[in-house]
Scaffold this active site. Structure first.
Site, mmCIF file in Angstrom:
data_model
loop_
_atom_site.group_PDB
_atom_site.id
_atom_site.type_symbol
_atom_site.label_atom_id
_atom_site.label_comp_id
_atom_site.label_asym_id
_atom_site.label_seq_id
_atom_site.Cartn_x
_atom_site.Cartn_y
_atom_site.Cartn_z
ATOM 1 N N ALA A 49 38.442 57.442 44.438
ATOM 2 C CA ALA A 49 37.907 58.063 43.206
ATOM 3 C C ALA A 49 39.034 58.637 42.534
ATOM 4 C CB ALA A 49 36.945 59.131 43.612
ATOM 5 N N GLY A 52 42.402 55.179 38.232
ATOM 6 C CA GLY A 52 41.897 53.687 37.862
ATOM 7 C C GLY A 52 40.323 53.654 37.594
ATOM 8 N N PHE A 53 39.880 52.280 38.243
ATOM 9 C CA PHE A 53 38.437 52.034 37.979
ATOM 10 C C PHE A 53 37.514 53.254 38.691
ATOM 11 C CE2 PHE A 53 40.383 47.890 36.694
ATOM 12 C CZ PHE A 53 39.560 47.826 35.527
ATOM 13 N N TYR A 227 39.578 40.758 40.587
ATOM 14 C CA TYR A 227 40.319 40.223 39.234
ATOM 15 C C TYR A 227 40.355 38.764 39.534
ATOM 16 C CZ TYR A 227 43.207 39.288 35.354
ATOM 17 O OH TYR A 227 43.655 38.990 34.093
ATOM 18 N N TYR A 237 48.290 35.288 40.400
ATOM 19 C CA TYR A 237 47.106 36.052 41.042
ATOM 20 C C TYR A 237 46.045 35.345 41.851
ATOM 21 C CZ TYR A 237 44.235 40.265 41.625
ATOM 22 O OH TYR A 237 43.512 41.124 41.862
ATOM 23 N N VAL A 276 46.215 48.309 32.828
ATOM 24 C CA VAL A 276 47.448 49.112 33.492
ATOM 25 C C VAL A 276 46.874 50.158 34.233
ATOM 26 C CG1 VAL A 276 49.236 50.667 32.598
ATOM 27 C CG2 VAL A 276 48.673 48.619 31.418
HETATM 28 P P1 NAD Z 1 44.536 52.653 41.489
HETATM 29 O O1 NAD Z 1 45.787 52.557 42.070
HETATM 30 O O2 NAD Z 1 44.217 53.281 40.070
HETATM 31 O O3 NAD Z 1 43.131 53.569 42.388
HETATM 32 C C1 NAD Z 1 43.216 53.328 43.833
HETATM 33 C C2 NAD Z 1 42.693 54.373 44.569
HETATM 34 O O4 NAD Z 1 42.814 54.042 45.953
HETATM 35 C C3 NAD Z 1 43.214 55.797 44.178
HETATM 36 O O5 NAD Z 1 42.133 56.661 44.209
HETATM 37 C C4 NAD Z 1 43.902 56.029 45.643
HETATM 38 O O6 NAD Z 1 43.761 57.354 46.010
HETATM 39 C C5 NAD Z 1 42.891 55.477 46.535
HETATM 40 N N1 NAD Z 1 43.670 54.905 47.671
HETATM 41 C C6 NAD Z 1 44.689 54.238 48.034
HETATM 42 N N2 NAD Z 1 44.912 54.208 49.458
HETATM 43 C C7 NAD Z 1 44.019 55.064 50.026
HETATM 44 C C8 NAD Z 1 43.821 55.525 51.323
HETATM 45 N N3 NAD Z 1 44.414 54.935 52.424
HETATM 46 N N4 NAD Z 1 42.604 56.392 51.711
HETATM 47 C C9 NAD Z 1 41.811 56.814 50.515
HETATM 48 N N5 NAD Z 1 42.200 56.510 49.410
HETATM 49 C C10 NAD Z 1 43.238 55.589 49.067
HETATM 50 O O7 NAD Z 1 43.752 51.204 41.420
HETATM 51 P P2 NAD Z 1 42.858 50.667 40.423
HETATM 52 O O8 NAD Z 1 43.853 49.415 39.517
HETATM 53 O O9 NAD Z 1 41.788 51.138 39.931
HETATM 54 O O10 NAD Z 1 42.110 49.468 41.487
HETATM 55 C C11 NAD Z 1 40.946 49.732 41.943
HETATM 56 C C12 NAD Z 1 40.218 47.996 42.336
HETATM 57 O O11 NAD Z 1 40.020 47.509 41.178
HETATM 58 C C13 NAD Z 1 41.240 47.128 43.270
HETATM 59 O O12 NAD Z 1 40.188 46.592 44.042
HETATM 60 C C14 NAD Z 1 41.732 46.366 42.029
HETATM 61 O O13 NAD Z 1 42.004 45.072 42.810
HETATM 62 C C15 NAD Z 1 40.434 46.174 41.375
HETATM 63 N N6 NAD Z 1 40.844 45.728 39.850
HETATM 64 C C16 NAD Z 1 42.274 46.001 39.203
HETATM 65 C C17 NAD Z 1 42.409 45.523 37.846
HETATM 66 C C18 NAD Z 1 43.471 46.122 37.182
HETATM 67 O O14 NAD Z 1 43.834 45.460 36.161
HETATM 68 N N7 NAD Z 1 44.037 47.514 37.493
HETATM 69 C C19 NAD Z 1 41.427 44.661 37.313
HETATM 70 C C20 NAD Z 1 40.320 44.157 38.245
HETATM 71 C C21 NAD Z 1 40.138 44.699 39.421
HETATM 72 NA NA NA Z 2 40.309 53.281 41.849
#
Ligand code: NAD
Ligand code: NA
Length: 400
Positions: A49, A52-53, A227, A237, A276
């Protein structure tokens, strides 16, 4: 002290707490005036939470029309002798403050989401203080390691290709340079480990344990993020280790959907746009694509960040639909539809062909790329006084 940005390669080594606060407020402002979520959930658990997403999901669900109470789990570090702490640490704190100021719960659990103890703590809290039932579980973890729940041994994900190695330009944010990098092919073991870390197994395990604990409400939904991207990025990817993990995640979505049906619930995977984030800047040879994509989508007025993507997901896909959630033939929700628009992709491939290490800062949208990265860590935001001294003692008193 005065907090300066410190970047090593593609990793931020400092964060600005009040910049993070400003970034949260900006996202709240956006969803407050966007098309609202109708019929949305009221009690939500978000795994991942803090950035990112996952963070954008939380803000959207709380402030974008649904007024949801949220429990957020994340892995972050607070201030210590070693430094100021991570951006996600402050995102949690300032999100909770904003939520509470609006009469909403924004409970934070900071620790390892893969652990048995974390599952138990979250369940205990939901039962004792959160009304006992969840109506949405968002799975948005992104990480490089996951401990085997049986042995405690670590699986490590690798970002590699399958079949042929690929060489492509990669951005170094610290030096503002583009360097050629070769992504090697993965071994069978590396493919399996990446599936363990970024596939659907842990998502399924969370849903199982929440279901056994009886904390999933009738009609509860769950969603995880994926993705796919255009053909041009498939070698790095979709057809690489990460893509294999996502394919596993998609299959898990279908299995969970059958399971959730027993309580009138549903499970989905939402395919999102390339953006990003702390996680995505690690993907080698991917940055020229993002640079070109941002430039084209901005020119066309179609550019979205995490918050716009999540508000569209919850207001126009997962909720507010008269009949059912719109999905593609693989039962995936597609909010990457604007990215994959034919016209967008045609212009992106033309632009990508022109990008070189000499011209990438002007031909692609490097300004947006770097600004997004800096803003993830609380820097380069308008309205923040970066010259003001920040008191470490004050920061240490902020609790998640
Ligand atoms: P991010 O790094 O911004 O967020 C990751 C989150 O996971 C953070 O809140 C972090 O604290 C938490 N986290 C990581 N390890 C943890 C653990 N062991 N225990 C508890 N929390 C933990 O990443 P994001 O880019 O928002 O990715 C989230 C999802 O969205 C992923 O599945 C990613 O593949 C997907 N996604 C990302 C993109 C992109 O371009 N960034 C595009 C499509 C889908
Ligand atoms: Na996230």
């Amino acid at each position: 002290m005065i907090i300066e940005p410190v970047v090593k390669g593609v990793v931020a080594r400092s964060a600005h707490p009040y910049g993070c606060q400003q970034a949260i407020r900006n996202q709240i402002n956006y969803v407050s005036s966007a098309e609202p979520i109708v019929g949305g959930p009221k009690k939500v658990l978000i795994l991942g939470a803090s950035s990112g997403f996952g963070l954008a999901s939380r803000i959207s669900l709380a402030f974008g029309g649904s007024n949801a109470d949220t429990v957020g789990v994340s892995f972050e570090r607070g201030p210590s002798e070693k430094g100021i702490g991570t951006a996600g640490w402050y995102n949690n704190i300032f999100f909770r403050e904003e939520a509470e100021n609006n009469g909403l719960i924004g409970k934070n659990f900071v620790g390892d989401a893969f652990s048995v103890q974390m599952r138990q703590q979250v369940i205990d809290y939901i039962k004792a203080e959160f009304g006992g039932k969840l109506d949405l579980v968002v799975y948005s973890l992104a990480t490089g390691v996951r401990p085997d729940p049986e042995t405690g041994e670590l699986w490590r994900s690798s970002i590699k290709t399958i079949g042929e190695p690929v060489t492509g330009p990669t951005i170094n944010i610290e030096t503002d340079t583009m360097e050629l990098m070769t992504i090697e092919t993965a071994t069978e073991e590396e493919i399996e480990a990446t599936k363990k870390v970024m596939g659907g197994e842990d998502w399924a395990s969370w849903i199982d344990i929440l279901s056994e604990a009886g904390v999933l409400a009738e009609g509860c939904k769950t969603v995880a993020y994926s993705y796919i991207g255009p053909e041009a990025t498939h070698p790095i990817y979709h057809r690489g280790t990460l893509g294999r993990a996502k394919t596993h995640l998609h299959a898990t979505g279908d299995q969970l959907n059958d399971k959730m049906a027993q309580i009138g619930g549903e499970a989905y995977v939402s395919v999102c746009k390339a953006l990003v984030t702390k996680a995505s800047v690690f993907i080698p040879a991917f940055s020229p694509y993002i640079l070109a994509l941002f430039k084209v989508m901005k020119e066309k007025g179609l550019h979205e960040g995490c918050i716009e993507q999540m508000q569209r997901l919850f207001s126009q896909r997962l909720y507010g639909q008269e009949k059912c959630v719109p999905v593609d033939r693989q039962r995936l929700i597609r909010v990457d539809d604007w990215e994959l628009d034919e016209d967008v992709q045609q212009q992106v491939s033309q632009l990508m062909a022109q990008i070189t290490p000499e011209n990438f800062t002007t031909v692609g949208d490097y300004q947006r790329y770097k600004t997004d990265f800096m803003q993830l860590n609380g820097f380069w935001l308008e309205g923040v006084d970066y010259k003001a001294r920040v008191n470490m003692e004050t920061l240490k008193q902020l609790a998640p």
